[in-house]
Design a protein around this motif. Structure first.
Motif, short mmCIF file in Angstrom:
data_model
loop_
_atom_site.label_atom_id
_atom_site.label_comp_id
_atom_site.label_asym_id
_atom_site.label_seq_id
_atom_site.Cartn_x
_atom_site.Cartn_y
_atom_site.Cartn_z
N ASP A 47 0.48 -0.80 -0.14
CA ASP A 47 0.56 0.24 0.19
C ASP A 47 1.22 1.38 0.13
O ASP A 47 0.54 2.34 -0.45
CB ASP A 47 -0.70 -0.10 1.31
CG ASP A 47 -1.91 -1.08 1.80
OD1 ASP A 47 -2.54 -1.91 0.58
OD2 ASP A 47 -2.68 -1.09 2.14
N LEU A 48 1.76 1.55 0.19
CA LEU A 48 3.14 1.87 0.97
C LEU A 48 3.41 2.49 -0.72
O LEU A 48 3.34 3.66 -0.63
CB LEU A 48 4.14 2.48 2.37
CG LEU A 48 5.02 2.91 1.92
CD1 LEU A 48 4.19 4.57 2.36
CD2 LEU A 48 6.05 2.69 3.07
N ILE A 49 3.41 1.71 -1.32
CA ILE A 49 4.38 1.81 -2.43
C ILE A 49 3.48 1.73 -3.38
O ILE A 49 3.87 3.20 -4.40
CB ILE A 49 5.49 0.61 -3.03
CG1 ILE A 49 6.44 0.27 -2.36
CG2 ILE A 49 5.52 0.75 -4.49
CD1 ILE A 49 6.90 -1.32 -2.51
N GLU A 50 2.17 1.80 -3.28
CA GLU A 50 0.79 1.96 -4.83
C GLU A 50 0.90 3.92 -4.30
O GLU A 50 0.72 4.57 -5.12
CB GLU A 50 0.23 1.48 -4.27
CG GLU A 50 -0.48 0.00 -5.10
CD GLU A 50 -0.67 -0.85 -4.41
OE1 GLU A 50 -2.06 -0.71 -3.98
OE2 GLU A 50 -0.84 -1.93 -5.14
N ARG A 51 0.94 3.95 -2.67
CA ARG A 51 0.50 5.64 -2.95
C ARG A 51 1.42 6.65 -2.94
O ARG A 51 2.13 7.41 -3.72
CB ARG A 51 0.64 5.70 -1.14
CG ARG A 51 -1.07 5.79 -1.01
CD ARG A 51 -1.11 5.81 0.88
NE ARG A 51 -0.91 4.36 1.51
CZ ARG A 51 -0.68 4.66 2.07
NH1 ARG A 51 0.03 5.19 3.39
NH2 ARG A 51 -0.18 3.47 3.39
N ALA A 52 2.90 5.63 -2.85
CA ALA A 52 3.42 6.48 -3.47
C ALA A 52 4.02 6.47 -5.43
O ALA A 52 4.57 8.09 -5.39
CB ALA A 52 5.48 5.65 -2.87
N LEU A 53 3.94 5.69 -5.70
CA LEU A 53 3.31 5.86 -6.97
C LEU A 53 2.39 6.24 -7.37
O LEU A 53 2.51 7.70 -8.51
CB LEU A 53 3.65 3.86 -7.76
CG LEU A 53 4.42 3.70 -7.54
CD1 LEU A 53 4.30 1.96 -8.30
CD2 LEU A 53 5.91 4.07 -8.27
N ASP A 54 1.15 6.71 -7.15
CA ASP A 54 0.06 7.19 -7.22
C ASP A 54 0.53 9.16 -7.52
O ASP A 54 0.18 9.49 -8.18
CB ASP A 54 -1.08 7.00 -6.23
CG ASP A 54 -1.57 5.65 -6.75
OD1 ASP A 54 -1.74 5.32 -7.94
OD2 ASP A 54 -2.80 4.94 -5.92
N THR A 55 0.98 9.57 -6.59
CA THR A 55 1.48 10.84 -5.92
C THR A 55 2.89 10.98 -7.17
O THR A 55 2.76 12.81 -7.58
CB THR A 55 2.32 11.11 -4.66
OG1 THR A 55 3.60 10.13 -4.39
CG2 THR A 55 1.27 10.74 -3.64
N LYS A 56 3.69 10.42 -7.31
CA LYS A 56 4.84 10.59 -8.45
C LYS A 56 3.83 11.27 -9.51
O LYS A 56 3.96 11.59 -10.33
CB LYS A 56 5.47 9.79 -8.41
CG LYS A 56 6.62 9.38 -7.73
CD LYS A 56 7.65 8.64 -7.60
CE LYS A 56 8.84 8.77 -6.90
NZ LYS A 56 9.75 7.82 -6.84
N GLU A 57 2.37 10.04 -10.24
CA GLU A 57 2.15 9.88 -11.16
C GLU A 57 1.09 11.48 -11.60
O GLU A 57 0.86 11.70 -12.45
CB GLU A 57 0.80 9.04 -11.43
CG GLU A 57 1.83 7.53 -12.14
CD GLU A 57 1.01 6.61 -11.88
OE1 GLU A 57 0.26 6.96 -11.59
OE2 GLU A 57 1.66 5.67 -12.12
N ASN A 58 0.70 11.39 -9.82
CA ASN A 58 -0.49 12.69 -10.09
C ASN A 58 0.52 13.78 -10.21
O ASN A 58 -0.16 14.58 -10.07
CB ASN A 58 -0.88 12.47 -8.88
CG ASN A 58 -1.80 11.79 -8.51
OD1 ASN A 58 -2.60 10.85 -9.78
ND2 ASN A 58 -2.84 11.10 -7.52
N GLU A 59 1.73 14.59 -10.09
CA GLU A 59 2.43 15.11 -10.09
C GLU A 59 2.86 16.25 -11.67
O GLU A 59 2.69 15.19 -12.65
CB GLU A 59 4.09 15.29 -8.88
CG GLU A 59 3.68 14.88 -7.98
CD GLU A 59 5.23 14.95 -7.35
OE1 GLU A 59 6.13 14.91 -7.56
OE2 GLU A 59 4.46 15.11 -6.34
#
Length: 59
Positions: A47-59
């Motif tokens: 979940d932590l990795i998915e959240r980190a990837l989601d924030t990078k994609e949204n930037e």
């Protein structure tokens, strides 16, 4: 009375099995606890990795 004419006495097999059974149950409990804890930690890490990837994609 027993059909053979003797008394039917309780066997002590269960009492002899208890010392072997208790440690086995404890070991199974510990293994299940560790496996459950490991899966929970793995899920949290995923979940932590998915959240980190989601924030990078949204930037």
């Amino acid at each position: 009375m027993n059909p053979a004419g003797g008394e039917l006495l309780a066997h002590h097999v269960a009492l002899l099995a208890i010392p072997a059974l208790v440690p086995a149950v404890v070991v199974v409990g510990v293994v299940l606890y560790i496996a459950r804890k490991d899966r929970r930690e793995e899920r949290e890490e995923r979940d932590l990795i998915e959240r980190a990837l989601d924030t990078k994609e949204n930037e």
